[in-house]
Design a protein around this motif. Structure first.
Motif, PDB file in Angstrom:
ATOM      1  N   GLU A 185       0.730  -1.127   0.232  1.00 24.52           N
ATOM      2  CA  GLU A 185       0.043  -0.029  -0.232  1.00 24.52           C
ATOM      3  C   GLU A 185       0.966   0.628   0.025  1.00 24.52           C
ATOM      4  O   GLU A 185       1.647   1.165   0.271  1.00 24.52           O
ATOM      5  CB  GLU A 185      -0.642   0.217   1.054  1.00 24.52           C
ATOM      6  CG  GLU A 185      -1.721  -1.285   1.212  1.00 24.52           C
ATOM      7  CD  GLU A 185      -2.024  -1.489   2.778  1.00 24.52           C
ATOM      8  OE1 GLU A 185      -2.995  -0.418   2.951  1.00 24.52           O
ATOM      9  OE2 GLU A 185      -2.542  -1.754   3.051  1.00 24.52           O
ATOM     10  N   ASP A 186       0.924   2.114  -1.021  1.00 29.83           N
ATOM     11  CA  ASP A 186       1.370   3.095  -0.973  1.00 29.83           C
ATOM     12  C   ASP A 186       1.442   4.170   0.095  1.00 29.83           C
ATOM     13  O   ASP A 186       1.893   4.976   0.449  1.00 29.83           O
ATOM     14  CB  ASP A 186       0.989   4.240  -2.218  1.00 29.83           C
ATOM     15  CG  ASP A 186       2.299   4.283  -3.156  1.00 29.83           C
ATOM     16  OD1 ASP A 186       3.076   2.990  -3.218  1.00 29.83           O
ATOM     17  OD2 ASP A 186       2.492   4.667  -4.690  1.00 29.83           O
ATOM     18  N   ALA A 187      -0.025   4.278   0.852  1.00 26.30           N
ATOM     19  CA  ALA A 187      -0.948   4.895   2.180  1.00 26.30           C
ATOM     20  C   ALA A 187       0.182   4.539   3.209  1.00 26.30           C
ATOM     21  O   ALA A 187       0.753   5.988   3.770  1.00 26.30           O
ATOM     22  CB  ALA A 187      -1.693   4.580   1.956  1.00 26.30           C
ATOM     23  N   VAL A 200       1.555  -8.288 -10.774  1.00 26.80           N
ATOM     24  CA  VAL A 200       0.468  -8.561 -11.152  1.00 26.80           C
ATOM     25  C   VAL A 200      -0.474  -7.544 -11.333  1.00 26.80           C
ATOM     26  O   VAL A 200      -1.584  -7.999 -12.529  1.00 26.80           O
ATOM     27  CB  VAL A 200      -0.173  -9.911 -11.426  1.00 26.80           C
ATOM     28  CG1 VAL A 200       0.836 -10.951 -11.507  1.00 26.80           C
ATOM     29  CG2 VAL A 200      -0.497  -9.874  -9.916  1.00 26.80           C
ATOM     30  N   TYR A 201      -0.955  -6.169 -10.767  1.00 28.73           N
ATOM     31  CA  TYR A 201      -1.606  -5.728 -10.786  1.00 28.73           C
ATOM     32  C   TYR A 201      -1.373  -4.316 -10.398  1.00 28.73           C
ATOM     33  O   TYR A 201      -0.388  -4.708  -8.925  1.00 28.73           O
ATOM     34  CB  TYR A 201      -2.735  -6.044 -10.459  1.00 28.73           C
ATOM     35  CG  TYR A 201      -4.027  -5.158 -10.469  1.00 28.73           C
ATOM     36  CD1 TYR A 201      -4.826  -4.722 -11.218  1.00 28.73           C
ATOM     37  CD2 TYR A 201      -4.182  -4.428  -8.933  1.00 28.73           C
ATOM     38  CE1 TYR A 201      -6.087  -3.957 -11.170  1.00 28.73           C
ATOM     39  CE2 TYR A 201      -4.908  -3.913  -8.746  1.00 28.73           C
ATOM     40  CZ  TYR A 201      -5.531  -3.264  -9.879  1.00 28.73           C
ATOM     41  OH  TYR A 201      -7.043  -2.097  -9.554  1.00 28.73           O
ATOM     42  N   TRP A 202      -1.489  -3.257 -10.631  1.00 23.97           N
ATOM     43  CA  TRP A 202      -1.208  -1.840  -9.801  1.00 23.97           C
ATOM     44  C   TRP A 202      -2.612  -1.301  -9.708  1.00 23.97           C
ATOM     45  O   TRP A 202      -2.713  -1.188 -10.991  1.00 23.97           O
ATOM     46  CB  TRP A 202       0.171  -1.937 -10.116  1.00 23.97           C
ATOM     47  CG  TRP A 202       0.340  -1.154 -10.950  1.00 23.97           C
ATOM     48  CD1 TRP A 202       0.050   0.625 -11.751  1.00 23.97           C
ATOM     49  CD2 TRP A 202       1.106  -1.762 -12.254  1.00 23.97           C
ATOM     50  NE1 TRP A 202       0.485   0.281 -12.651  1.00 23.97           N
ATOM     51  CE2 TRP A 202       0.983  -0.635 -13.663  1.00 23.97           C
ATOM     52  CE3 TRP A 202       0.875  -3.398 -12.607  1.00 23.97           C
ATOM     53  CZ2 TRP A 202       1.506  -1.435 -14.459  1.00 23.97           C
ATOM     54  CZ3 TRP A 202       1.223  -3.283 -14.093  1.00 23.97           C
ATOM     55  CH2 TRP A 202       1.503  -2.923 -15.124  1.00 23.97           C
ATOM     56  N   ASN A 203      -2.633   0.166  -8.842  1.00 27.37           N
ATOM     57  CA  ASN A 203      -3.036   1.488  -9.309  1.00 27.37           C
ATOM     58  C   ASN A 203      -2.268   2.719  -8.817  1.00 27.37           C
ATOM     59  O   ASN A 203      -1.325   2.165  -8.176  1.00 27.37           O
ATOM     60  CB  ASN A 203      -5.095   1.119  -9.027  1.00 27.37           C
ATOM     61  CG  ASN A 203      -5.215   0.701  -8.033  1.00 27.37           C
ATOM     62  OD1 ASN A 203      -4.665   0.883  -6.498  1.00 27.37           O
ATOM     63  ND2 ASN A 203      -5.912  -0.141  -8.190  1.00 27.37           N
ATOM     64  N   ARG A 204      -2.964   3.019  -8.221  1.00 23.93           N
ATOM     65  CA  ARG A 204      -2.662   4.798  -7.758  1.00 23.93           C
ATOM     66  C   ARG A 204      -2.732   4.492  -6.086  1.00 23.93           C
ATOM     67  O   ARG A 204      -1.622   5.130  -5.759  1.00 23.93           O
ATOM     68  CB  ARG A 204      -3.802   5.860  -7.568  1.00 23.93           C
ATOM     69  CG  ARG A 204      -4.118   6.513  -9.042  1.00 23.93           C
ATOM     70  CD  ARG A 204      -4.786   7.520  -9.179  1.00 23.93           C
ATOM     71  NE  ARG A 204      -6.190   7.363  -8.777  1.00 23.93           N
ATOM     72  CZ  ARG A 204      -7.135   7.916  -8.606  1.00 23.93           C
ATOM     73  NH1 ARG A 204      -7.298   9.249  -8.914  1.00 23.93           N
ATOM     74  NH2 ARG A 204      -8.410   7.200  -7.966  1.00 23.93           N
ATOM     75  N   SER A 205      -2.749   3.412  -5.382  1.00 15.25           N
ATOM     76  CA  SER A 205      -3.081   3.116  -3.618  1.00 15.25           C
ATOM     77  C   SER A 205      -2.508   1.641  -3.607  1.00 15.25           C
ATOM     78  O   SER A 205      -1.807   1.405  -2.708  1.00 15.25           O
ATOM     79  CB  SER A 205      -4.337   2.533  -3.079  1.00 15.25           C
ATOM     80  OG  SER A 205      -5.168   4.264  -3.572  1.00 15.25           O
ATOM     81  N   TYR A 206      -2.567   0.654  -5.232  1.00 14.32           N
ATOM     82  CA  TYR A 206      -1.704  -0.944  -4.550  1.00 14.32           C
ATOM     83  C   TYR A 206      -1.263  -1.229  -5.707  1.00 14.32           C
ATOM     84  O   TYR A 206      -0.954  -0.656  -6.598  1.00 14.32           O
ATOM     85  CB  TYR A 206      -3.161  -1.278  -4.623  1.00 14.32           C
ATOM     86  CG  TYR A 206      -4.211  -1.355  -2.955  1.00 14.32           C
ATOM     87  CD1 TYR A 206      -4.249  -1.264  -1.428  1.00 14.32           C
ATOM     88  CD2 TYR A 206      -5.585  -0.622  -3.685  1.00 14.32           C
ATOM     89  CE1 TYR A 206      -4.701  -1.049  -0.444  1.00 14.32           C
ATOM     90  CE2 TYR A 206      -6.546   0.007  -2.245  1.00 14.32           C
ATOM     91  CZ  TYR A 206      -6.065  -0.410  -1.424  1.00 14.32           C
ATOM     92  OH  TYR A 206      -6.714  -0.239  -0.693  1.00 14.32           O
ATOM     93  N   PHE A 207      -0.030  -1.798  -5.180  1.00  9.71           N
ATOM     94  CA  PHE A 207       0.819  -3.134  -6.014  1.00  9.71           C
ATOM     95  C   PHE A 207       0.641  -4.287  -6.080  1.00  9.71           C
ATOM     96  O   PHE A 207       1.180  -4.821  -4.642  1.00  9.71           O
ATOM     97  CB  PHE A 207       1.927  -2.753  -6.077  1.00  9.71           C
ATOM     98  CG  PHE A 207       2.669  -1.269  -6.565  1.00  9.71           C
ATOM     99  CD1 PHE A 207       2.534  -0.441  -7.625  1.00  9.71           C
ATOM    100  CD2 PHE A 207       1.898   0.142  -5.630  1.00  9.71           C
ATOM    101  CE1 PHE A 207       2.914   0.269  -8.275  1.00  9.71           C
ATOM    102  CE2 PHE A 207       2.020   1.759  -6.087  1.00  9.71           C
ATOM    103  CZ  PHE A 207       2.563   1.550  -7.904  1.00  9.71           C
ATOM    104  N   VAL A 208      -0.110  -5.207  -6.669  1.00  6.62           N
ATOM    105  CA  VAL A 208      -0.092  -6.923  -6.323  1.00  6.62           C
ATOM    106  C   VAL A 208       1.318  -7.897  -6.383  1.00  6.62           C
ATOM    107  O   VAL A 208       1.146  -7.136  -8.177  1.00  6.62           O
ATOM    108  CB  VAL A 208      -1.559  -6.795  -6.684  1.00  6.62           C
ATOM    109  CG1 VAL A 208      -1.236  -9.109  -5.967  1.00  6.62           C
ATOM    110  CG2 VAL A 208      -2.214  -6.131  -6.078  1.00  6.62           C
TER     111      VAL A 208
END
Length: 646
Positions: free
Chosen positions: A567-569, A627-635
């Protein structure tokens, strides 16, 4: 038979009279000592009935209106009815998400018995761990809600989430009704109950967390504790008849048992209550043979209290993380300002001082050998002789002392501050006690006490209505929106792309949401009453520390995790309290940051993992594949076969 219904009369033993004259006089004296019961006039009985009826109606109406207000406010705040199921569930954060997820599991079970068995032998929540979720997480509310939902046929009328939150809102209505009744019993007027409810709602930021975390155990449990307090208050009253005493005792026993079932921390509160009753037994003539044997104390809670009160020091991540939580800090200045602006704090302090000093006066009288009066009249001005008042004074001082150290306890203390303050300003006995001390001569003190007990709460009520009622109406009119698209996207990806048997690792708060919204197995949970789960949380949080890729890989694979969520936060946290950020606490625990003078600093040759893993270079790409990411989460998928690149 009319004479037998009167109160028992204590007859003194006399020597046999020697003369007929003495016999005659003794006989006349004995007859004159027997009180002749008088029947109350019909208009007096009607007045009593009308008072009780109006008071009960006001108490029930207050509870119902508060429950409806909560429902309307919740709808406006989250725009709940216009949301999809996934978006509704995301509003349940952290441990609230865990509780609601088990309610969903019970509804999906083929039978109630099978659902209970799966919860008591649960191996589908935390990887490599079978838990008795019912006992460990106090899931009795979810069991009761699920069986009621199906047994009443509500599944054909209302969605499960509305049934669940409706029960909790209904319990909050019972909560304020119980506070209403308690204040009414203590003061003798239902006007005190109305003022209690008004202060409770106006100060709801400090009286309840229902707006933000509906499934919390305290929201299920505290209404029963309020009922127990009301029953105990009635039970301690000196003028209670036998039937009333039995009713209060049964209600007290049932509500205490239910309270203990609903909340795993109930025994701490009951322990404080037991201390209050013990001191009451010492300070008064009331005999109190009461409730219970406390549960086994939690070791981590005792360690936390040691550190909190400065009796011990630690670099332990879990202890320091708990100490940094906002709810476990001392109250802020804003807390006292809010209570003062609503006029609650000044009147509470006034009432508490008068009751406390009167209680001390009674105690010193008893120490000096003076017996206490069997019945205290208004003219006596001795409010501290009433056992229920002594109990509430002791109890509120104990709760208040703890709330001054741990802000989260304000949600237990402030409702009783509302009740005690309202009782005091509406009680002629309290004003009469004050006038006795002041030796008031110019105006008849009883008349003035009666006037003030009506005038002061009326003035307070009108001022509260004028200042705060428009604000409450504005809150209900404003349409707010809960907007968290990144979390919605993450949950959607997990449900569509991740294998059913996958195990996810990440912060405990996020794991709770994943468990609720997807049903996938996770490595940790946001629960703090289990030593193993606390250790898991600390180990998983190492993804935000300065540890090597190999170290993190070994930790995650030891819990059979297949996916890691960063989590970026948390990774880029810039909290206002330096030293309370997760990465700071990890650095202190791992020796990568100096906490005190004399500490040894261990320099890490590795960068912070949550930053380094995003760069996609060796050795991180050997262990983890994004395998996945958006502005808040990196999986990241945790590789089962490691291929080292040069």
């Amino acid at each position: 038979m009319a004479e037998e219904e009167g109160p028992p009369v204590e007859l003194r033993q006399r020597k046999k009279p020697k003369s007929s004259e003495n016999k005659e006089s003794a006989k006349e004296e004995k007859i004159s000592d027997i009180p002749i019961p008088e029947r109350a006039p019909k208009h007096v009985l009607f007045q009593r009935f009308a008072k009780i009826f109006i008071g009960c109606l006001a108490a029930v109406t207050s509870g119902m209106m508060y429950a409806l207000y909560l429902s309307a406010y919740h709808e406006r705040k989250f725009w709940f009815s216009n949301r999809q199921e996934l978006e509704r569930e995301i509003t349940f954060q952290g441990d609230s998400a865990i509780y609601y997820s088990y309610y969903k599991d019970m509804l999906k079970a083929p039978s109630f018995e099978r659902g209970v068995y799966e919860l008591t032998h649960n191996n589908k929540t935390v990887s490599l761990k079978t838990i008795n979720a019912v006992q460990q997480m106090s899931l009795y509310p979810e069991l009761i809600a699920s069986i009621l939902y199906q047994a009443t046929g509500s599944n054909e009328i209302i969605e499960p989430v509305y049934f669940y939150i409706g029960i909790v809102f209904g319990l909050q209505g019972i909560y304020v009704t119980a506070l209403f009744v308690t204040s009414w019993l203590m003061s003798g007027t239902w006007l005190a109950g109305m003022l209690t409810v008004a202060w409770f709602i106006i100060n709801r930021v400090d009286t309840t967390r229902i707006e933000y975390s509906i499934p919390l155990r305290e929201n299920w449990a505290l209404p029963y504790f309020a009922c127990q307090i009301a029953a105990l208050t009635g039970y301690l009253k000196s003028n209670l008849n036998t039937y009333g005493e039995r009713f209060c005792y049964l209600l007290m026993s049932a509500s205490t048992y239910t309270f203990m079932m609903m909340w795993e921390y109930s025994h701490y509160l009951l322990f404080l209550q037991a201390i209050s009753l013990f001191l009451l037994d010492i300070f008064s003539v009331e005999q109190s043979d009461k409730m219970f044997v406390p549960h086994k104390e939690n070791g981590h809670m005792l360690k936390f209290l040691e550190v909190k009160f400065g009796l011990n020091m630690t670099k332990n991540f879990t202890m320091n993380w708990l100490l940094c939580q906002e709810s476990l800090q001392a109250p802020s200045q804003d807390f006292f300002l809010r209570l003062t602006q609503s006029s609650l704090l000044p009147f509470y302090i006034l009432v508490l001082i008068i009751c406390f000093l009167s209680m001390l006066q009674v105690i010193f009288r008893r120490i000096n050998g003076k017996s206490l009066k069997e019945t205290v009249t208004l003219e006596d001005g001795l409010i501290g002789e009433r056992p229920e008042i002594i109990y509430h004074v002791i109890h509120t001082i104990l709760l208040g002392s703890l709330a001054m150290v741990i802000e989260g306890l304000k949600y237990i203390w402030i409702p009783y501050v509302c009740m005690l303050a309202a009782f005091g300003v509406c009680s002629p006995e309290l004003w009469m006690t004050l006038f006795k001390w002041l030796r008031l001569r110019t105006v008849h003190p009883i008349l003035l006490a009666l006037i003030l007990s009506m005038a002061v709460p009326t003035i307070i009520g009108l001022s509260l209505w004028k200042e705060f009622f428009p604000r409450l109406m504005t809150e209900l009119m404003e349409l707010q929106e809960f907007y968290d698209p990144d979390t919605v996207e993450l949950m959607t990806w997990i449900k569509r792309q991740a294998p059913v048997a996958a195990v996810f690792a990440g912060s405990p708060q996020l794991m709770g949401v994943i468990k609720l919204c997807t049903g996938w197995v996770v490595t940790s949970l946001p629960l703090y009453n289990d030593d193993d789960l606390l250790k898991r949380n600390e180990n998983i949080y190492q993804i935000y520390s300065k540890r090597s890729a190999e170290d993190i890989y070994k930790i995650l694979t030891s819990y059979k995790a297949n996916y890691l969520i960063v989590e970026d936060a948390i990774c880029n946290e810039v909290g206002p309290m330096r030293g309370c950020r997760v990465k700071d606490l990890l650095d202190i625990a791992n020796g990568h940051m100096v906490c005190e003078e004399g500490d040894k600093l261990t320099y890490s040759k590795y960068g912070r993992f949550c930053h380094e893993v995003k760069i996609n270079y060796s050795p991180y790409v050997n262990y983890f594949t994004r395998v996945y990411w958006n502005r808040s989460y990196f999986v990241y998928k945790i590789n089962t076969v490691i291929s080292f690149q040069s």
